[in-house]
Structures are given as C-alpha cells and as structure tokens.
Design a protein around this motif. Structure first.
Motif, PDB file in Angstrom:
ATOM      1  N   PRO A  51      -9.921  -5.635  -7.454  1.00 10.12           N
ATOM      2  CA  PRO A  51      -9.154  -5.209  -6.279  1.00 10.12           C
ATOM      3  C   PRO A  51      -8.567  -6.408  -5.524  1.00 10.12           C
ATOM      4  O   PRO A  51      -9.108  -7.525  -5.593  1.00 10.12           O
ATOM      5  CB  PRO A  51     -10.188  -4.468  -5.426  1.00 10.12           C
ATOM      6  N   PRO A  52      -7.459  -6.206  -4.802  1.00 13.92           N
ATOM      7  CA  PRO A  52      -6.868  -7.294  -4.009  1.00 13.92           C
ATOM      8  C   PRO A  52      -7.877  -7.879  -3.032  1.00 13.92           C
ATOM      9  O   PRO A  52      -8.675  -7.153  -2.427  1.00 13.92           O
ATOM     10  CB  PRO A  52      -5.710  -6.607  -3.275  1.00 13.92           C
ATOM     11  N   HIS A 138      -3.628  -1.687  -9.710  1.00 12.49           N
ATOM     12  CA  HIS A 138      -2.372  -1.666  -8.955  1.00 12.49           C
ATOM     13  C   HIS A 138      -2.062  -3.026  -8.316  1.00 12.49           C
ATOM     14  O   HIS A 138      -1.732  -3.098  -7.126  1.00 12.49           O
ATOM     15  CB  HIS A 138      -2.372  -0.582  -7.891  1.00 12.49           C
ATOM     16  N   ARG A 139      -2.150  -4.077  -9.092  1.00  7.48           N
ATOM     17  CA  ARG A 139      -1.781  -5.391  -8.587  1.00  7.48           C
ATOM     18  C   ARG A 139      -1.250  -6.235  -9.742  1.00  7.48           C
ATOM     19  O   ARG A 139      -1.612  -6.032 -10.902  1.00  7.48           O
ATOM     20  CB  ARG A 139      -2.955  -6.086  -7.897  1.00  7.48           C
ATOM     21  N   LEU A 140      -0.383  -7.184  -9.383  1.00  9.54           N
ATOM     22  CA  LEU A 140       0.187  -8.119 -10.347  1.00  9.54           C
ATOM     23  C   LEU A 140      -0.102  -9.529  -9.828  1.00  9.54           C
ATOM     24  O   LEU A 140       0.653 -10.058  -9.016  1.00  9.54           O
ATOM     25  CB  LEU A 140       1.699  -7.889 -10.501  1.00  9.54           C
ATOM     26  N   GLY A 196       6.307  -3.406  -4.904  1.00  5.46           N
ATOM     27  CA  GLY A 196       5.450  -4.461  -4.392  1.00  5.46           C
ATOM     28  C   GLY A 196       6.042  -5.845  -4.614  1.00  5.46           C
ATOM     29  O   GLY A 196       6.949  -6.035  -5.429  1.00  5.46           O
ATOM     30  N   ILE A 197       5.514  -6.820  -3.892  1.00  4.61           N
ATOM     31  CA  ILE A 197       5.925  -8.203  -4.086  1.00  4.61           C
ATOM     32  C   ILE A 197       5.557  -8.677  -5.492  1.00  4.61           C
ATOM     33  O   ILE A 197       6.262  -9.498  -6.087  1.00  4.61           O
ATOM     34  CB  ILE A 197       5.280  -9.111  -3.025  1.00  4.61           C
ATOM     35  N   GLY A 198       4.475  -8.141  -6.034  1.00  9.41           N
ATOM     36  CA  GLY A 198       4.121  -8.477  -7.412  1.00  9.41           C
ATOM     37  C   GLY A 198       5.202  -8.065  -8.390  1.00  9.41           C
ATOM     38  O   GLY A 198       5.470  -8.774  -9.371  1.00  9.41           O
TER      39      GLY A 198
END
Length: 266
Positions: A51-52, A138-140, A196-198
């Motif tokens: 997770p972030p 859900h993150r890059l 997203g910014i990713g």
C-alpha cells in the motif's frame, strides 16, 4: 575407369513445406531464455506491491521469511510460495512466466528494428511488473516508472545517433511530455476521479515509444487504452462487480494500448 558420383547428403525437409525441424530446435532456446527474467519481475512485484506509504516488502507477510535474489526459490519461482510457510508471495502462480513468454513471442514475431526493439524491451521489463503492482495495490511506484522512462529516452537517443536522426527522438520526447501532461492535468482538475500521477510517469516512457513513429501513434495508443478500460469497466458494472464510485487501475490498459499501437506501427 570412371568413379561413381558421390552420394548427396540427406536433407531432412519439413513435410509441410517449411524449414527443416533442426532450425526450429536452434531458434527456440533464445526466446525461451527470456523466461530467466521471470524471477526478477516476480521480485519487483513482491517488493513494490504494498500500500502507498508502506516500506518495500523484504519478506513473507505471514512468517517473515526473507525474499530476495540470493534465495529465489520457491518464492520467486512459478509456484510463488514462501519457503517457510507456503503462503502465496507476489504475483499469482504462473502469471509472470506466461506474461514474459507472451511479450517475448510478440516481439519475436513483430521484429521491429534493433534500436526500437531494445528500447521497447527495456520499457516492458518495467511495465510488466508495474501491471501486477497496479492491479494488486493501485499504485505505480517511482522506482519502476522513472527508470523505465529514463532508459527508454536514452536508448531512443542512441538509436537516433546511430542513424535515425534527431527528428524522431525530439518528437518522441515531446509526445512523452504531452501525454504525461494530459494525465497529470486530469489529476489536478478531477482529483481522485482523474488519472493518477503514477499514470503520468508511466506515460513518459509509453509516449516516447509511440511518439517515435509519428504524432498520430500516441493518440492511437491513448484511444486504445481508454477504449479497453471503458469496455472492462462497463462489463464490471453490468455484472455488478464494480460500482460507479469504484476506482480501476489504468496502468494495465496504458501498457496494453501502447503495445497494441506499437504493433500497428511496426
């Protein structure tokens, strides 16, 4: 006294009319050798699928057994199981290997020029684990998106110096910045409802690969990604597996749209 003519060597022809079977036995080990990259990709997924705001994973979540390249099996193998407690680690079993094999086969059949092939392979080496990470959490992460973009820009620059010229490289950089700006703008204007910014950072590499072939190719790649994500979202809504407020990761569709547009350009 004349000598009888020497016997001609026996040739093993393919009964279907293609090349001899020996040629296939010589060719296939090279593409299959790419599967050796699968443990590296599994390692990247296991490390970054958190997770972030959480530190990178260094061991099994269940028992704490270390996960690393020094001891890759079985956690980084196709079974994807911890050696201590047999809990699943990272990407689902077999998926990384199948993805690597599919990507290698696509590049082998497409046969783009050497410079573009190397740049695309570099970007995909980071994009493939990014797909698994984005689907999972859900993150890059920057540790994957930024090296992917930097290496792609550099390799395309070397291709330009090798004879392609400066024009396609400058267009690639402009397209990368434009595509990243598009994603970043939606984030600033729409917040959580935008990209997203990713996604913007992932687009720095994708836009460069697409922009190398012209101004319309990045637009095509973006349209393909948006169309594919829209169809999947519609299917999830119809089957009630997602709601209108659900947030779906866009990274996988950006990667697929980029690869599809590249195949059309090649």
């Amino acid at each position: 006294m004349s000598r009888p003519p020497a016997a001609s060597p026996v040739r093993h022809e393919n009964p279907l009319g293609g090349p001899p079977p020996e040629r296939f036995r010589l060719r296939w080990p090279r593409p299959l050798a790419v599967l050796a990259l699968a443990p590296l990709l599994r390692y990247a997924v296991a490390r970054h699928a958190v997770p972030p705001g959480t530190a990178r994973r260094s061991g099994c979540d269940a028992c704490g057994t270390p996960i690393g390249l020094a001891r890759p099996w079985p956690a980084l193998g196709p079974r994807a199981r911890c050696g201590g407690c047999a809990a699943r680690v990272g990407a689902p079993p077999g998926t990384a290997e199948l993805t690597v094999a599919a990507v290698a086969l696509v590049l082998l059949l497409a046969r783009p020029p050497a410079g573009e092939l190397i740049a695309t392979a570099w970007w995909l080496a980071f994009a493939v684990p990014l797909v698994f990470v984005d689907v999972a959490v859900h993150r890059l992460p920057d540790r994957l998106t930024l090296p992917a973009a930097a290496g792609t820009w550099l390799l395309l620059g070397l291709t330009a110096l090798a004879g392609a010229g400066a024009a396609p490289w400058l267009r690639a950089i402009a397209a990368a910045l434009g595509l990243a700006l598009f994603f970043a703008t939606t984030t600033l204007l729409l917040g959580a409802r935008g990209f997203g910014i990713g996604d913007a950072k992932l687009a720095l590499g994708a836009g460069a690969l697409l922009g190398w072939y012209g101004w319309t190719v990045p637009v095509l790649g973006l349209l393909l990604a948006l169309t594919l994500s829209g169809l999947v979202a519609l299917g999830l809504l119809v089957t009630r597996r997602a709601a209108w407020s659900s947030h779906l990761p866009f990274g996988p569709y950006l990667v697929l749209g980029t690869l599809a547009a590249l195949l059309l350009a090649w």
